[in-house]
Design an enzyme around this catalytic site. Structure first.
Site, PDB file in Angstrom:
ATOM      1  CB  SER A 168      -0.898  -0.006   1.233  1.00 58.94           C
ATOM      2  OG  SER A 168      -1.643   1.166   1.234  1.00 58.94           O
ATOM      3  N   GLY A 169       0.648   2.135  -0.931  1.00 54.33           N
ATOM      4  CA  GLY A 169       1.434   3.371  -1.018  1.00 54.33           C
ATOM      5  C   GLY A 169       2.679   3.233  -1.855  1.00 54.33           C
ATOM      6  CB  THR A 173      -3.446   3.832  -7.772  1.00 55.55           C
ATOM      7  OG1 THR A 173      -3.865   2.755  -6.944  1.00 55.55           O
ATOM      8  CG2 THR A 173      -4.635   4.463  -8.426  1.00 55.55           C
ATOM      9  CG  ASN A 218      -1.671   5.628  -0.574  1.00 53.01           C
ATOM     10  OD1 ASN A 218      -1.628   6.851  -0.712  1.00 53.01           O
ATOM     11  ND2 ASN A 218      -1.812   4.792  -1.585  1.00 53.01           N
ATOM     12  CB  SER A 221      -4.970   3.489   0.673  1.00 51.33           C
ATOM     13  OG  SER A 221      -4.774   2.115   0.582  1.00 51.33           O
ATOM     14  CB  SER A 222      -6.690   1.198  -4.367  1.00 46.79           C
ATOM     15  OG  SER A 222      -5.873   2.087  -5.055  1.00 46.79           O
ATOM     16  N   GLY A 450      -0.716  -5.388  -2.717  1.00 44.82           N
ATOM     17  CA  GLY A 450       0.476  -6.230  -2.579  1.00 44.82           C
ATOM     18  C   GLY A 450       0.427  -6.986  -1.259  1.00 44.82           C
ATOM     19  CD  GLU A 452      -2.656  -4.770   2.987  1.00 42.23           C
ATOM     20  OE1 GLU A 452      -2.976  -3.816   2.280  1.00 42.23           O
ATOM     21  OE2 GLU A 452      -3.405  -5.265   3.841  1.00 42.23           O
TER      22      GLU A 452
HETATM   23  N1  LIG Z   1       5.664   7.845  -9.875  1.00 42.96           N
HETATM   24  C1  LIG Z   1       5.346   8.626  -8.877  1.00 42.96           C
HETATM   25  N2  LIG Z   1       5.785   9.890  -8.857  1.00 42.96           N
HETATM   26  C2  LIG Z   1       5.459  10.711  -7.831  1.00 42.96           C
HETATM   27  N3  LIG Z   1       4.727  10.332  -6.763  1.00 42.96           N
HETATM   28  C3  LIG Z   1       4.265   9.065  -6.717  1.00 42.96           C
HETATM   29  C4  LIG Z   1       4.554   8.156  -7.789  1.00 42.96           C
HETATM   30  N4  LIG Z   1       3.971   6.991  -7.460  1.00 42.96           N
HETATM   31  C5  LIG Z   1       3.342   7.170  -6.265  1.00 42.96           C
HETATM   32  N5  LIG Z   1       3.517   8.413  -5.829  1.00 42.96           N
HETATM   33  C6  LIG Z   1       3.029   8.984  -4.557  1.00 42.96           C
HETATM   34  O1  LIG Z   1       2.678   7.947  -3.716  1.00 42.96           O
HETATM   35  C7  LIG Z   1       1.310   8.016  -3.334  1.00 42.96           C
HETATM   36  C8  LIG Z   1       0.730   6.626  -3.249  1.00 42.96           C
HETATM   37  O2  LIG Z   1       0.665   6.040  -4.509  1.00 42.96           O
HETATM   38  P1  LIG Z   1      -0.519   5.069  -4.928  1.00 42.96           P
HETATM   39  O3  LIG Z   1      -1.810   5.585  -4.469  1.00 42.96           O
HETATM   40  O4  LIG Z   1      -0.357   4.803  -6.349  1.00 42.96           O
HETATM   41  O5  LIG Z   1      -0.146   3.815  -4.103  1.00 42.96           O
HETATM   42  P2  LIG Z   1      -0.786   2.390  -4.228  1.00 42.96           P
HETATM   43  O6  LIG Z   1       0.309   1.443  -4.469  1.00 42.96           O
HETATM   44  O7  LIG Z   1      -1.879   2.414  -5.195  1.00 42.96           O
HETATM   45  O8  LIG Z   1      -1.327   2.177  -2.792  1.00 42.96           O
HETATM   46  P3  LIG Z   1      -2.626   1.389  -2.353  1.00 42.96           P
HETATM   47  O9  LIG Z   1      -2.322  -0.048  -2.419  1.00 42.96           O
HETATM   48  O10 LIG Z   1      -2.817   1.862  -0.975  1.00 42.96           O
HETATM   49  O11 LIG Z   1      -3.692   1.818  -3.256  1.00 42.96           O
HETATM   50  C9  LIG Z   1       0.642   8.835  -4.401  1.00 42.96           C
HETATM   51  O12 LIG Z   1      -0.462   9.497  -3.896  1.00 42.96           O
HETATM   52  C10 LIG Z   1       1.759   9.789  -4.783  1.00 42.96           C
HETATM   53  O13 LIG Z   1       1.796  10.877  -3.887  1.00 42.96           O
HETATM   54 MG   LIG Z   2      -3.842   2.205  -5.142  1.00 37.14          MG
END
Ligand SMILES: Nc1ncnc2c1ncn2[C@@H]1O[C@H](COP(=O)(O)OP(=O)(O)OP(=O)(O)O)[C@@H](O)[C@H]1O
Ligand SMILES: [Mg+2]
Length: 1095
Positions: A168-169, A173, A218, A221-222, A450, A452
């Site tokens: 997560s984070g 996404t 996050n 977070s999705s 992923g 956890e």
């Molecule tokens: N390539 C990137 N460039 C800049 N910031 C990023 C990038 N990828 C992620 N982030 C930062 O990290 C934060 C979390 O990313 P994201 O929401 O995609 O995580 P996630 O893997 O989808 O988490 P979850 O499993 O909780 O949904 C985003 O809101 C953003 O601020």
């Molecule tokens: Mg996500």
């Protein structure tokens, strides 16, 4: 001139060709000189480390960056020397992260580090850089992965999928959004594909609003798994999409951990919703007033702007295709959940539960379109069937609260499913014909939670980790399969790879009748007092002794301490995780009491009626448990993924604090382990570290071998064999497949790469030189072509002109000849030209030969037809010349000429001496004034002497010569002897003047015989007789009275007598009285020659 230009051009051509050949020869020889065996090169350059690569590194192609590996690590983990070492792996990640290089490959797997800051690597130009470029040709990037997948889809026409996983984070996404953005920016656009692109992009904020929440890890977070298909037509334009959602974390609707929030949409609605909307939904603009929203005590998040997000979501809903009514129903459902959360229960004295907040319940009921009383009844009572009889049983407070929460979760969960379905309807490609053709291809994007591991892991973590086990299994299977396939295809012997096969864990969880899910379902379904702990016991009974399953009871010693009494531990491929069984049964049951379902099925709200189906109540079959549902959907997902060509992306978060630049090694190590990255690397590196198609390999390194540079003419495999032989590769270091070279150790590649780096300046110089030469050569050719074009054009023009002239000339000659033949015919068409020409040429001849002087009498001979015109012209010319001449004449000269004209009239052709007199000018007077006696002048008084000349006067009788002066005044001529005026003859009385036709100087002035004053005619002789007689004739106006006699002149002597002067030719000039009494004048030739006299 023309010849000169041609010669110059030819010379230039030869010079250019010569220079070009020289350049090429020099390049080749320079290159040959520059070759050195690779070992020698190594010695010279030592551990060549190019530090040229700075922040611009993402621009570099993959192998180039190898040279900067000391600083920025390797771009592909396959090239790690010590690939089994976790420390080396993490060190490589750290180096790259430090340089903002967030992407690294493990073969074709993309590993991404969340930078937690905006990097300038996602711009449109960056997208263009990666478009259509091969994976290995350019630095690792998510666009490279997206582009490669897209190209594979187009060229191989095989469905693709990109599996994004990570904690997560970690940025899953964000990554999937980047991929969508890349496709929407680079894919071709068709009729409706523009709107599909927009819908695909806009579906993300909608799903995020309803399915994402702020968690401790996050801020966005999705809370659901997402698999999205993007459909492309045969031209590669996106034409539709489809989303599958997995396991929404419904528990969040009713409960949030400290520091976390509910789903974004609740806060967005309250923050951004218009006043009238909130009023209609009976909501207050304060999230603190809603129980479901403040449980985590974190209503506001600094990084989230709910008001703005509301606007974005509201717009996105419209773009995606939700109607206003649907949006209203959606928001009513959201609001109903909030009202449900605020619905409170109380117990009366009989222990019966009742609702204490009627208003809230009413609002919830009206928004859900159900009857308030029925809802109230359903929330406080439960219908049970015992022995075929239906009975109503009241719920205690705790049960009522649970029923309320279950309803809220069910409403929200089903609404979310409805939302996804709606989006799918909007994204669906409408043309079914199209699908029957199977011409649409698909790229699937899997953005799933992923692995956890928390302090306390529950049912959700169990499901999530199970999902990751399945994905890992798929990954290993597919990777190994593709490896094996590649080896087979290349004809290289397959060497068995040792890897951890996690089938055993998957089976442990999902195996029918024996697996954990089966045991859980059994416990959920069996009658009696099933609880979480009985479930644990059941597992201990059935699974005790399994190598990957441990409980407090089963474990011993150290491990027992680490596992709680209510926990079971699974030894996942990624590590050990303890799961607390508390709540497993409830969560798995996910039960909603039948009477509540019934109420909801009667809803007048269209959305709700689509979410709750009447069949559910009548259907006696128990619904699938949550775990089984999840297992089935996962199996389906695996099927989908197996049918596609997978690409992988593994996301890693560098720290828990969402801070840019901080690399928390413990956290990263943990993720590397749980993502199974080392396992992936080991599988990929089992055989060879590096493989490349012959063409690509040869293309890159051909400059390192004289035989392969500048180009290899034979088979590619032979070229590579020659090259590696020259580079000194040992047999165990590489293998040559059918189309690829396989290099076993990264070191071998690095040495080659270093040699290339050292060689590069030389090659660059040679290429530059050759290129410049070629450029000039091409330029010269362009000029030459231009010159030739101009020349041929000009020659054409000239030739055409010449031909035209010739044609005209031959026409002219022909008509000339014809005209000449017919020249005497009347003017007609055939002789017109000739006659005109004759005229013209005569006129031109005249023009050229006009006489310039009055005396020039020459004149071109005219053709017969122009006789008259010629004469006119001649006269005209003469007149013009004369006029011009006359205008220049001075008065004296005019006078002279007038006298000459008179002389001509009188003497021309009649007096022999006249021709001699013509060139002699007449003078004003032959006597100077002082030669004339003063007395004579006094006598003449006012009668001025105008001309005077010495004359000889012959007596009338004896013809004795006597010298005298003859003076001409304005009125008379006077004969003077010194001071005496001997005879004066008034002009009016002068009868005439006689002269002989010979050359003598005699002349006779005739006077009237009756005039007494006169003694008779005067016989005179002078040297300038013509001048004298002319002047006298003019002054006396006796021009017509001058008589020129041939033989003799008669003259009157006084008293009526007549004298005669005879003129004869004699031996000598003399004037004597002849016997007949005549004056005989002999005229001699000698005399004639004495020109100064008598004229
Ligand atoms: N390539 C990137 N460039 C800049 N910031 C990023 C990038 N990828 C992620 N982030 C930062 O990290 C934060 C979390 O990313 P994201 O929401 O995609 O995580 P996630 O893997 O989808 O988490 P979850 O499993 O909780 O949904 C985003 O809101 C953003 O601020
Ligand atoms: Mg996500």
């Amino acid at each position: 001139m023309y010849v000169c230009v041609c010669v110059c051009v030819c010379v230039c051509v030869y010079i250019y060709i010569y220079i070009y050949i020289c350049i090429v020869l020099c390049s080749v020889s320079a290159l040959r000189r520059s070759y050195k065996p690779i070992n020698k090169m190594q010695r010279e350059h030592g551990t060549f480390c190019c530090l040229l690569f700075s922040s611009s590194l993402p621009l570099l192609v993959m192998e180039s960056a190898l040279t900067a590996r000391d600083r920025v690590g390797v771009q592909d983990f396959l090239l790690l020397e010590n690939y089994t070492s976790e420390a080396a792996f993490i060190e490589n990640l750290r180096r790259r992260f430090r340089e903002n290089l967030i992407y690294t490959y493990i073969g074709s797997v993309l590993v991404s580090m969340n930078p937690y800051k905006e990097l300038e690597i996602y711009s449109k130009p960056q997208m263009e850089r990666y478009r259509g470029v091969n994976f290995y040709e350019i630095s690792p990037h998510i666009f490279a992965l997206a582009d490669n997948t897209y190209r594979a889809l187009r060229t191989e026409r095989r469905d693709q999928c990109i599996l994004i996983s990570g904690e997560s984070g970690a940025g899953k996404t964000e990554a999937s959004k980047k991929i969508l953005l890349y496709y929407s920016a680079t894919c071709p656009v068709r009729e409706n594909s523009a709107s599909i692109k927009e819908k695909l992009l806009q579906s993300t904020p909608v799903l995020e609003a309803f399915g994402n929440a702020k968690t401790l890890r996050n801020d966005n977070s999705s809370r659901f798994g997402k698999y999205m298909d993007i459909q492309f037509d045969y031209e590669g334009a996106p034409i539709g999409g489809h989303i599958l959602n997995y396991l929404l974390e419904k528990s969040r609707v009713v409960h949030q951990n400290h520091g976390e929030r509910n789903f974004h949409i609740f806060y967005q609605l309250l923050e951004g919703g218009e006043e009238h909307l909130l009023k209609r939904l009976a909501l207050e603009r304060n999230a603190q007033h809603y129980h479901y929203l403040f449980k985590g005590n974190c209503v506001r998040v600094s990084s989230v702007n709910d008001r703005n997000d509301w606007k974005v979501v509201r717009k996105a809903l419209t773009v995606v295709g939700f109607s206003e009514e649907e949006i209203t129903e959606l928001l009513e459902t959201v609001a109903s959940v909030l009202h449900m959360g605020n619905t409170q229960f109380g117990e009366d004295e009989f222990g019966e539960t009742h609702i204490t907040s009627d208003a809230q319940l009413k609002s919830a009921a009206s928004l859900l379109g159900v009857d308030g009383a029925e809802l109230s009844q359903a929330l406080t009572h439960r219908k049970i069937t015992a022995k075929g009889e239906e009975m109503i049983s009241p719920l205690n407070l705790e049960q009522a609260l649970a029923a309320r929460d279950a309803l809220a979760k069910a409403v929200y969960g089903r609404m979310f499913t409805w939302l996804v379905e709606k989006i799918n309807q909007s994204l669906a490609f409408k043309n079914d014909m199209y699908y029957s053709d199977k011409s649409a291809s698909v790229i699937g994007l899997l953005d799933i939670y992923g692995f956890e591991v928390f302090q306390h892991n529950s049912f959700e973590q169990f499901c999530i980790n199970y999902c990751n086990e399945k994905l890992q299994q798929l990954f290993i299977e597919l990777t190994l399969k593709s490896e094996q396939e590649e080896y087979e295809a290349e004809g290289i012997a397959w060497e068995p790879v040792n890897y951890f096969n996690n089938k055993i864990i998957c089976d442990l969880i999902e195996e029918k009748h024996k697996g954990i899910i089966s045991i859980l379902d059994e416990e959920c379904l069996r009658p009696g007092d099933a609880s979480d702990l009985t479930f644990l016991e059941k597992m201990e009974d059935s699974l005790g002794g399994h190598a990957h399953f441990v409980t407090h009871k089963l474990a011993n010693g150290k491990i027992r301490k680490a596992v709680g009494r209510e926990e079971f531990r699974l030894l996942h491929y990624a590590g050990e995780v303890n799961y607390n069984v508390h709540g497993f049964l409830d969560k798995n049951n996910d039960l909603l009491y039948r009477n509540l379902k019934k109420v909801m099925c009667q809803s007048s709200n269209r959305l709700m009626s689509q979410c709750f189906h009447r069949e559910e109540i009548t259907d006696q079959k128990r619904p699938e448990t949550a775990a089984t549902q999840f297992k089935l959907s996962l199996a389906k997902l695996m099927e989908i993924l197996m049918s596609k060509e997978p690409s992988y992306m593994r996301c890693i978060k560098p720290n828990d604090g969402k801070q840019p630049g901080r690399f928390d090694e413990v956290l990263v190590r943990h993720q590397v382990k749980y993502l199974g990255l080392l396992e992936s690397l080991r599988v990929r590196r089992a055989g060879f570290a590096y493989r490349r198609h012959y063409q690509a390999f040869l293309q890159r390194y051909k400059s390192l071998c004289p035989e392969t540079w500048p180009s290899w003419q034979g088979q590619l495999s032979d070229g590579v064999a020659t090259l590696v032989k020259h580079l000194g590769y040992k047999p165990e270091e590489y293998k040559l497949g059918r189309s690829k070279i396989f290099i076993r150790f990264p070191k071998t590649l690095f040495i080659t790469e270093d040699a290339l780096e050292a060689q590069r300046p030389t090659v660059a110089t040679i290429l530059q030189t050759s290129w410049r030469g070629y450029r000039e050569w091409a330029k010269y050719h362009r000029i030459r072509r231009a010159v030739i074009t101009i020349q041929s054009w000009w020659r054409g023009v000239k030739g055409r002109r010449k031909a035209r002239r010739r044609r005209q000339a031959s026409d002219t000659i022909r008509s000339f000849i014809k005209g000449f033949i017919l020249r005497h015919e009347p003017r007609c068409h055939s002789n017109n030209f000739f006659l005109d020409h004759v005229r013209f040429s005569f006129l031109m001849t005249i023009k050229r030969n006009l006489p310039k002087k009055v005396l020039d009498k020459s004149w071109p001979k005219p053709p017969p037809s122009l006789m008259e015109a010629s004469e006119h012209l001649r006269r005209l010319r003469m007149r013009n010349m004369v006029r011009a001449y006359v205008r220049t004449i001075q008065p004296e000269w005019k006078n002279q000429l007038e006298h000459k004209v008179v002389a001509s009239e009188i003497f021309k052709n009649v007096k022999d001496s006249y021709p001699l007199s013509v060139p002699k000018l007449f003078v004003g007077t032959r006597l100077d004034p002082e030669e004339i006696n003063l007395k004579v002048l006094q006598t003449l008084g006012n009668d001025k002497v105008k001309y005077g000349i010495a004359v000889t006067k012959y007596d009338r009788h004896g013809f004795r010569p006597r010298p005298r002066q003859l003076l001409l005044t304005s009125s008379a001529t006077v004969l003077v002897q010194e001071s005496k005026v001997k005879q004066r003859i008034e002009y009016s009385t002068l009868l005439g003047i006689s002269v002989s036709s010979l050359s003598d100087g005699f002349f006779v002035l005739h006077v009237p015989t009756a005039d007494r004053k006169q003694k008779g005619d005067l016989v005179l002789q002078c040297d300038h007789v013509i001048e004298t007689v002319t002047k006298l004739a003019v002054m006396a106006d006796k021009i017509h009275s001058v008589n020129v006699s041939e033989d003799s002149i008669k003259f009157a002597v006084a008293r009526g007598k007549v004298g005669v002067i005879d003129f004869t030719y004699g031996a000598e000039l003399r004037a004597v009285k002849s016997k007949g009494g005549h004056l005989s004048v002999d005229h001699t030739f000698l005399f004639l020659n004495n020109r100064d006299m008598h004229i």
